[in-house]
Design a protein around this motif. Structure first.
Motif, mmCIF file in Angstrom:
data_model
loop_
_atom_site.group_PDB
_atom_site.id
_atom_site.type_symbol
_atom_site.label_atom_id
_atom_site.label_comp_id
_atom_site.label_asym_id
_atom_site.label_seq_id
_atom_site.Cartn_x
_atom_site.Cartn_y
_atom_site.Cartn_z
ATOM 1 N N SER A 7 84.437 6.271 -12.826
ATOM 2 C CA SER A 7 83.708 5.259 -12.198
ATOM 3 C C SER A 7 82.993 5.750 -12.092
ATOM 4 O O SER A 7 82.482 7.511 -12.391
ATOM 5 C CB SER A 7 84.477 5.146 -11.423
ATOM 6 N N ALA A 52 92.661 6.409 -12.601
ATOM 7 C CA ALA A 52 92.557 5.154 -11.983
ATOM 8 C C ALA A 52 90.778 5.065 -12.538
ATOM 9 O O ALA A 52 89.845 5.920 -12.491
ATOM 10 C CB ALA A 52 91.493 5.460 -9.679
ATOM 11 N N ASP A 54 88.158 2.124 -13.389
ATOM 12 C CA ASP A 54 86.810 1.785 -12.485
ATOM 13 C C ASP A 54 85.949 0.663 -13.491
ATOM 14 O O ASP A 54 85.180 1.046 -13.897
ATOM 15 C CB ASP A 54 85.936 1.854 -11.535
ATOM 16 N N SER A 80 90.129 -0.746 -11.156
ATOM 17 C CA SER A 80 90.049 -1.206 -9.876
ATOM 18 C C SER A 80 88.430 -2.195 -10.175
ATOM 19 O O SER A 80 88.026 -1.906 -10.817
ATOM 20 C CB SER A 80 89.210 -0.537 -8.851
ATOM 21 N N PHE A 100 96.541 -1.815 -9.331
ATOM 22 C CA PHE A 100 95.258 -3.120 -9.186
ATOM 23 C C PHE A 100 94.904 -2.210 -7.870
ATOM 24 O O PHE A 100 95.425 -2.106 -6.825
ATOM 25 C CB PHE A 100 95.270 -4.349 -9.312
ATOM 26 N N LEU A 101 93.598 -1.858 -7.961
ATOM 27 C CA LEU A 101 93.097 -1.370 -6.426
ATOM 28 C C LEU A 101 91.326 -2.200 -6.239
ATOM 29 O O LEU A 101 90.998 -2.742 -7.045
ATOM 30 C CB LEU A 101 93.029 0.821 -6.771
ATOM 31 N N ALA A 102 91.799 -2.577 -4.674
ATOM 32 C CA ALA A 102 91.172 -3.239 -4.603
ATOM 33 C C ALA A 102 90.445 -2.883 -4.069
ATOM 34 O O ALA A 102 90.109 -1.183 -3.796
ATOM 35 C CB ALA A 102 91.602 -4.401 -3.316
ATOM 36 N N GLN A 103 88.670 -2.637 -3.834
ATOM 37 C CA GLN A 103 87.176 -2.392 -2.645
ATOM 38 C C GLN A 103 86.783 -3.181 -1.861
ATOM 39 O O GLN A 103 87.057 -4.198 -2.096
ATOM 40 C CB GLN A 103 86.607 -2.274 -4.725
ATOM 41 N N VAL A 105 88.025 0.450 -1.977
ATOM 42 C CA VAL A 105 89.552 1.454 -1.598
ATOM 43 C C VAL A 105 89.817 2.238 -0.381
ATOM 44 O O VAL A 105 89.299 2.924 0.432
ATOM 45 C CB VAL A 105 89.563 2.456 -2.557
#
Length: 397
Positions: A7, A52, A54, A80, A100-103, A105
């Protein structure tokens, strides 16, 4: 489990890293990077089992990187983005993301994907794809006239001389005032605009066909000042070209336009090394100081930005190197001494490392290339002629 966090946002890296460290169900080995280009390489070197990724800074380049990361059969890739939409999520899934990771986090969401990663079992008899070893080197300065393009061309030629034919590429991403073709005395039949037009279906073979070979063995994707790119030239188009080049060449050298634009920042996101070129004169140093301040804020650190002082000479009144480092608050990676041979070579459309291989500047560039490729210097080259030694003595170096 080996986890890699990719990221450009420091907050995202720190938050996910902290959540991983609070995961008590398994030992987690962590690596982080702020660059998509470094992420692709580190994923193979580190043999990451969970990545992960971004997508916030550059969605299009991120999608391409996601697909390459997900090609490993036993790797869980988690996407993400700061402002998720149905379209982006669908594209990420199609590219290979399995979660899928929401922000912002949350710990519990990170722990859920870690548990899924632990359940993955490497299929028997399936081998991971070979590591992509290509590296992208971006040469940049926001002040024109400091020798940025000359340095980029000479580094390309020196790398090609070292590595052999077809292993080094150069891309002229100076979309406003391109000079690579004349500096290398090339007459391309196809240009950067041709690759941009075909970027959606571009692959390694097509890219090589669009490039112009140089006598050194390097392949060059030049840009024509006679037919500049239109307003539809976007960051993801150049990002796709760079990622294709990275996966098919050992080294990709990129020349840039001297402005801190969003396009140049997108290029730097994919870079493994960024050469920031300056001169030991006050206007150039002021520009370099501003560049470093902006790049720091964008998340770039000394491990990626290499400061190069060009055209240095030891005369009274010139800014000494230690004062350059103190003023810019940044270590100086390389010092390239002033040498009139560089001007003579440029006026002849030839790299100085080729036309004057025994010159002082050619040796300085050779040492810089040694540093970039992680090699020990090859030792002193042939002894300069008496005339050259006398002239250097009179100049004070």
């Amino acid at each position: 489990m080996r986890v890699l966090i990719v990221s450009a946002q420091e907050l995202f890296r720190q938050t996910v890293q902290a959540a991983c460290l609070r995961f008590g169900e398994s030992m987690i080995s962590l690596r982080t990077t702020d660059s998509l280009g470094q992420g692709l390489e580190l994923a193979e070197q580190f043999q990451a089992e969970l990545v992960a990724l971004d997508l916030t800074r550059n969605v299009e380049a991120g999608m391409l990187a996601l697909a390459q990361l997900a090609a490993h059969p036993s790797r869980l890739v988690v996407a993400s983005i700061d402002k998720a939409s149905t379209d982006v999520m669908a594209r990420a899934v199609r590219a290979g993301a399995r979660e899928f990771l929401a922000q912002p986090v949350q710990d519990d969401e990170v722990h859920a994907v870690l548990r899924k990663g632990l359940r993955l079992v490497t299929p028997a008899g399936v081998e991971a794809p070979p590591a992509r070893r290509g590296r992208i080197l971006v040469v940049f300065s926001s002040k024109g006239g400091v020798g940025k393009t000359t340095l980029a061309c000479n580094i390309t030629v020196r790398l090609a001389q070292r590595l052999g034919e077809g292993r080094v590429a150069m891309i002229d991403a100076n979309t406003q005032a391109p000079n690579v073709a004349p500096m290398l005395d090339l007459r391309p039949e196809r240009w950067l605009r041709d690759a941009v037009e075909q970027y959606r279906r571009l692959d390694g073979d097509m890219l090589r066909q669009m490039m112009t070979p140089h006598d050194s063995g390097a392949l060059v994707l030049a840009h024509s000042s006679d037919n500049p790119l239109g307003l539809d030239f976007e960051e993801d188009q150049l990002g796709k070209i760079l990622l294709v080049a990275k996966s098919h060449f050992d080294h990709v050298v990129v020349d840039t336009f001297p402005v801190l634009s969003s396009l140049n920042l997108a290029v730097m996101d994919l870079a493994d090394d960024i050469l920031l070129v300056t001169e030991p004169v006050v206007p150039a140093l002021r520009s370099a100081r501003y560049n470093l301040q902006v790049l720091r804020q964008a998340g770039y650190g000394p491990e990626r930005i290499r400061l190069v002082v060009n055209r240095f000479s030891r005369f009274s009144g010139n800014v000494p190197i230690d004062l350059v480092a103190d003023t810019l608050e940044w270590p100086v990676e390389a010092v390239l001494n002033y040498d009139v041979n560089a001007t003579i070579a440029a006026n002849n459309g030839r790299p100085v490392v080729d036309m004057f291989p025994e010159s002082l500047i050619a040796r300085d560039i050779g040492q810089l290339v040694d540093t970039l490729v992680g090699a020990s210097p090859a030792g002193p080259g042939p002894r300069a002629g008496l005339g050259d030694r006398i002239r250097r003595f009179l100049r004070g170096y």
